[in-house]
Design a protein around this motif. Structure first.
Motif, PDB file in Angstrom:
ATOM      1  N   GLY A   1      13.034 -19.619  10.047  1.00  0.00           N
ATOM      2  CA  GLY A   1      13.168 -18.183  10.281  1.00  0.00           C
ATOM      3  C   GLY A   1      14.390 -17.610   9.596  1.00  0.00           C
ATOM      4  O   GLY A   1      14.324 -16.545   8.964  1.00  0.00           O
ATOM      5  N   ILE A   2      15.506 -18.304   9.696  1.00  0.00           N
ATOM      6  CA  ILE A   2      16.736 -17.861   9.024  1.00  0.00           C
ATOM      7  C   ILE A   2      16.548 -17.847   7.509  1.00  0.00           C
ATOM      8  O   ILE A   2      16.924 -16.880   6.825  1.00  0.00           O
ATOM      9  CB  ILE A   2      17.910 -18.773   9.420  1.00  0.00           C
ATOM     10  N   ILE A   3      15.948 -18.911   6.990  1.00  0.00           N
ATOM     11  CA  ILE A   3      15.729 -19.001   5.543  1.00  0.00           C
ATOM     12  C   ILE A   3      14.803 -17.890   5.061  1.00  0.00           C
ATOM     13  O   ILE A   3      15.041 -17.267   4.017  1.00  0.00           O
ATOM     14  CB  ILE A   3      15.151 -20.389   5.184  1.00  0.00           C
ATOM     15  N   LEU A   4      13.759 -17.597   5.841  1.00  0.00           N
ATOM     16  CA  LEU A   4      12.801 -16.562   5.436  1.00  0.00           C
ATOM     17  C   LEU A   4      13.447 -15.180   5.420  1.00  0.00           C
ATOM     18  O   LEU A   4      13.144 -14.364   4.542  1.00  0.00           O
ATOM     19  CB  LEU A   4      11.596 -16.567   6.371  1.00  0.00           C
ATOM     20  N   ILE A   5      14.315 -14.896   6.375  1.00  0.00           N
ATOM     21  CA  ILE A   5      15.009 -13.605   6.371  1.00  0.00           C
ATOM     22  C   ILE A   5      15.833 -13.450   5.103  1.00  0.00           C
ATOM     23  O   ILE A   5      15.820 -12.390   4.451  1.00  0.00           O
ATOM     24  CB  ILE A   5      15.904 -13.461   7.621  1.00  0.00           C
ATOM     25  N   LEU A   6      16.535 -14.513   4.713  1.00  0.00           N
ATOM     26  CA  LEU A   6      17.348 -14.462   3.494  1.00  0.00           C
ATOM     27  C   LEU A   6      16.478 -14.319   2.246  1.00  0.00           C
ATOM     28  O   LEU A   6      16.747 -13.472   1.379  1.00  0.00           O
ATOM     29  CB  LEU A   6      18.213 -15.723   3.401  1.00  0.00           C
ATOM     30  N   LEU A   7      15.422 -15.126   2.163  1.00  0.00           N
ATOM     31  CA  LEU A   7      14.571 -15.095   0.968  1.00  0.00           C
ATOM     32  C   LEU A   7      13.803 -13.782   0.848  1.00  0.00           C
ATOM     33  O   LEU A   7      13.698 -13.217  -0.251  1.00  0.00           O
ATOM     34  CB  LEU A   7      13.594 -16.272   0.997  1.00  0.00           C
TER      35      LEU A   7
END
Length: 438
Positions: A26-32
């Protein structure tokens, strides 16, 4: 201005989206997604300048689409723009019904000195967190038991006429339908600062609640039970659908940046705005998810509107709902005005051809909001479906295709650029398809 415009109702669903995707993913998807949507928005900003020999200073992005794709680009851009606007208005109606219901319930109980406890499972103490999704089999709909009151009949009558799905959505019609019919909503634009105040207060609420609840994270890479936090979940496209709308400003970014005194700073200002929006989403999503008390509750209890995880008698949540209710009641007529201008001007050449035309359109939009508030009050689902649909055109397909076509016409198209932009288009298509599969 861009930060204030982009920050919307999606912030309430970010913690739920992280739950669906898994904590780390979830954190990675927000950044990407923040980086990807920023790049596509940059391509929108630059799209006018890639058109040679024409004065495009007054063009909007649909005009650019019309130049490259003819009438198909013109009408399809109108369609997807209406999807984004009406989708946002439907979400607003569901949330306003929710906030109005909880606000009325809080005020009634306070005035009549009623001690109410929620049936739904939750933690104990002054910082109570509840799990509405675990109480689906508990009647009544308003989910409350009265320990003491002066008049039981009066309380039952209140619950009958103050129902979240059956009555409250209709009460909003009397307030908002007349406002939608105003020729100019400029009066409501003056209340734009309420959006900033609401978001700042939400960040404060999240910080205070997290400080009181503490951090509750337990990891296990091999098993997943009620209390362990999964790093990755197959439902992650539900978060990407929400994020597509959360970072969506592509259909009006050109208009917003036209007010910049120094046009050479547009890219810098856009990047700063996206950074601040992404940071806000990341902070609220991660803090709510991490502090949600698991055990005794499960992270699965995190609601599509995280304010629903706090009982109606919670003071800080009550204030947040008040702020958001008034903000949405001022923004809703502005969204309706934009929808009216885009649709009626396209068909009749006039944004206000007659009160009859405007009334029919507004009744249709309001009716959609009421129907969804009654039969499908799931803001996470509405946000991700509408976000993925309008995002396919305005975020992924049109900016990429316009760049590729303009580079090809100028003889400057290279294979790496072509592959990258085809990949972006395929990501948008996969994002939309996945919303209906997961």
């Amino acid at each position: 201005m861009i930060w204030n415009t982009m920050m919307g109702t999606s912030i309430l669903s970010i913690p739920w989206g992280i739950k669906q995707a898994g904590f780390t993913s979830g954190i990675i998807l927000i950044l990407l997604m923040g980086i990807l949507t920023l790049y596509c928005c940059y391509r929108v900003v630059k799209s006018r300048k890639m058109i040679p020999l024409l004065d495009t200073s007054n063009w909007e992005f649909p005009d650019v689409c019309k130049y490259y794709f003819g009438s198909f680009g013109q009408w399809s851009s109108l369609l997807f723009s209406m999807v984004s606007l009406v989708g946002a208005m439907v979400v607003y109606w569901v949330l306003m019904s929710n906030f109005l219901f909880n606000t009325g319930k809080f005020i009634y109980n306070f005035v009549h000195d009623i001690n109410v406890t929620d049936i739904v499972p939750g933690t104990n103490g002054s910082n109570k967190v509840i799990c509405p999704s675990a109480a689906s089999g508990h009647p009544p709909q308003n989910s409350s038991v009265m320990f003491s009151s002066g008049n039981d009949t009066g309380f039952e009558l209140f619950e009958k006429w103050w129902n979240k799905s059956q009555t409250v959505p209709f009460y909003l019609v009397a307030i908002l339908l007349p406002l939608l019919n105003l020729k100019s909503p400029s009066f409501f634009a003056k209340f734009n600062v309420l959006g900033t105040v609401s978001v700042v207060y939400l960040v404060l609420l999240v910080t205070v609640k997290a400080a009181r609840l503490g951090i509750h994270l337990e990891y296990n890479w091999f098993t997943e039970n009620a209390f362990f936090v999964p790093e990755f979940r197959i439902q992650f496209p539900q978060l990407t659908g929400v994020l597509t709308l959360a970072f969506f400003i592509h259909n009006c970014v050109i208009t917003l940046l036209q007010n910049n005194r120094n046009q050479e700073n547009n890219v810098r200002d856009l990047s700063i705005a996206y950074f601040l929006v992404g940071l806000t989403y990341l902070y609220v999503g991660v803090i709510i998810f991490a502090s949600f008390p698991s055990p005794p509750l499960s992270k699965e209890c995190i609601e599509q509107n995280f304010l629903d995880n706090f009982p109606s008698d919670d003071i800080m949540s009550f204030v947040a709902r008040i702020f958001l209710l008034f903000q949405m009641m001022t923004v809703y007529p502005l969204l309706g005005y934009l929808a009216r201008v885009q649709l009626l001007r396209q068909f009749f050449g006039n944004a206000y051809p007659s009160i009859f035309h405007v009334l029919i359109l507004n009744i249709a939009i309001v009716g959609a909001g009421v129907a969804v508030a009654i039969f499908y009050p799931n803001i996470g689902g509405i946000i991700r479906y509408s976000g993925a649909t309008c995002g396919l055109a305005f975020v992924f397909v049109y900016p990429s295709l316009i760049y590729v076509i303009s580079q090809h016409r100028a003889g400057q198209l290279r294979w790496p650029a072509l592959i990258i932009h085809i990949f972006i288009i395929l990501l948008g298509l996969a994002n939309l398809i996945a919303q209906f599969l997961l």
